[in-house]
Enzyme design. Sequence first.
Site, short mmCIF file in Angstrom:
data_model
loop_
_atom_site.label_atom_id
_atom_site.label_comp_id
_atom_site.label_asym_id
_atom_site.label_seq_id
_atom_site.Cartn_x
_atom_site.Cartn_y
_atom_site.Cartn_z
N GLU A 34 0.91 -1.29 -0.04
CA GLU A 34 -0.04 0.10 -0.03
C GLU A 34 0.86 1.02 0.07
O GLU A 34 0.64 2.01 0.81
CB GLU A 34 -1.06 -0.07 1.32
CG GLU A 34 -1.75 -1.14 1.07
CD GLU A 34 -3.08 -1.00 2.17
OE1 GLU A 34 -3.11 0.13 2.96
OE2 GLU A 34 -4.01 -2.06 2.18
N GLU A 90 -4.87 -8.23 -1.46
CA GLU A 90 -5.74 -7.92 -0.21
C GLU A 90 -7.28 -7.93 -0.70
O GLU A 90 -7.46 -6.87 -1.41
CB GLU A 90 -5.22 -7.09 0.90
CG GLU A 90 -4.05 -7.32 1.56
CD GLU A 90 -3.70 -6.42 2.37
OE1 GLU A 90 -4.83 -5.74 3.18
OE2 GLU A 90 -2.57 -6.30 2.98
#
Length: 449
Positions: free
Chosen positions: A165, A350
């Site tokens: 991220e 994810e």
Amino acid sequence: MVLSRLDFPSDFIFGSGTSASQVEGAALEDGKTSTAFEGFLTRMSGNDLSKGVEGYYKYKEDVQLMVQTGLDAYRFSISWSRLIPGGKGPVNPKGLQYYNNFIDELIKNGIQPHVTLLHFDIPDTLMTAYNGLKGQEFVEDFTAFADVCFKEFGDRVLYWTTVNEANNFASLTLDEGNFMPSTEPYIRGHNIILAHASAVKLYREKYKKTQNGFIGLNLYASWYFPETDDEQDSIAAQRAIDFTIGWIMQPLIYGEYPETLKKQVGERLPTFTKEESTFVKNSFDFIGVNCYVGTAVKDDPDSCNSKNKTIITDMSAKLSPKGELGGAYMKGLLEYFKRDYGNPPIYIQENGYWTPRELGVNDASRIEYHTASLASMHDAMKNGANVKGYFQWSFLDLLEVFKYSYGLYHVDLEDPTRERRPKASANWYAEFLKGCATSNGNAKVETPL
């Protein structure tokens, strides 16, 4: 739509994942040092990180659960402060032994390791030395850390993700999870991009020929859509995409930041030199995407005049996360990558749904969520999106920022044994991976975000 694993390509990878700080425990054992992210997790979750869910000691048991579930692959991160406690310098023999043992256990049991190098957990020693991501030294130190990982584990690890991220890591603080002020997110993001590209260059020049692996970067990527039919909301939705996804992706594709950021941020946005622009372009073999929700966007033209500037005020938009993922959200996101970025190989690294910890093993809502997500992803793939794999988040209940759980397997953090118990979703995923059909309409779930 009725789907089974058989509806996906034979080489499509299905897996699950965790991160070191959230699963290992043993936070200061066997030479490991502290990280700011672990302190953040402790404050936000209210749980004792030193014990965690004891993945450090229970990894063999966990691998057997992966086998029972039928996973092709397992995504995990390497703790920088466990492998190199000082952030730079000597390797910790016990940390090295742990990761070697874990990787060997995965491979022995037919589970493909997918490794993330940095999942928010910069060693505190480097945060103290130069404030972590804000210091240009981060690029050199991260590359040296990556070099150790490639050298020690690359004979068995074929899939590397440099930073988890990258956009969230750059923009969020590790105090209360607030957005970084003023120039800070852009400096941090700039250094993340350069560090990523440096690690990729190292891998391609030093290891690719003998190890034949693949390396990429991970982004948090909601699908942003206008809250109303108003044209200004549509324009604001595109700004939100540019400020979150384009911020990182456009340098990797075009060597430049989006024009939207240049206009909105002005002199606070760093610039790439000609050499850096060439350096970062095409510095990936795949893109990892963490996708949980869709986000409605409303134009907010006055926010850019705020004296307390953040990435949110800069984008002049109000964001409202929505939990409905069974419709166009993942499909829209994946087709955006196809349309705007040349259809790069994508791994959904994810995708998960939170439930209260007290719910225990009865998580029908999680099954509904994942079924809808798979259907949306499958729709995008039918339209040509280049998706290579799907990793459910998370394999076990972990220490999370919020006091919720995402796991297929329940772990009671009050139980000193940290017993793993399969939830209904673990049984569902195992059946799906055996080729059993699953169907769902347009699921609607709530989100804590």
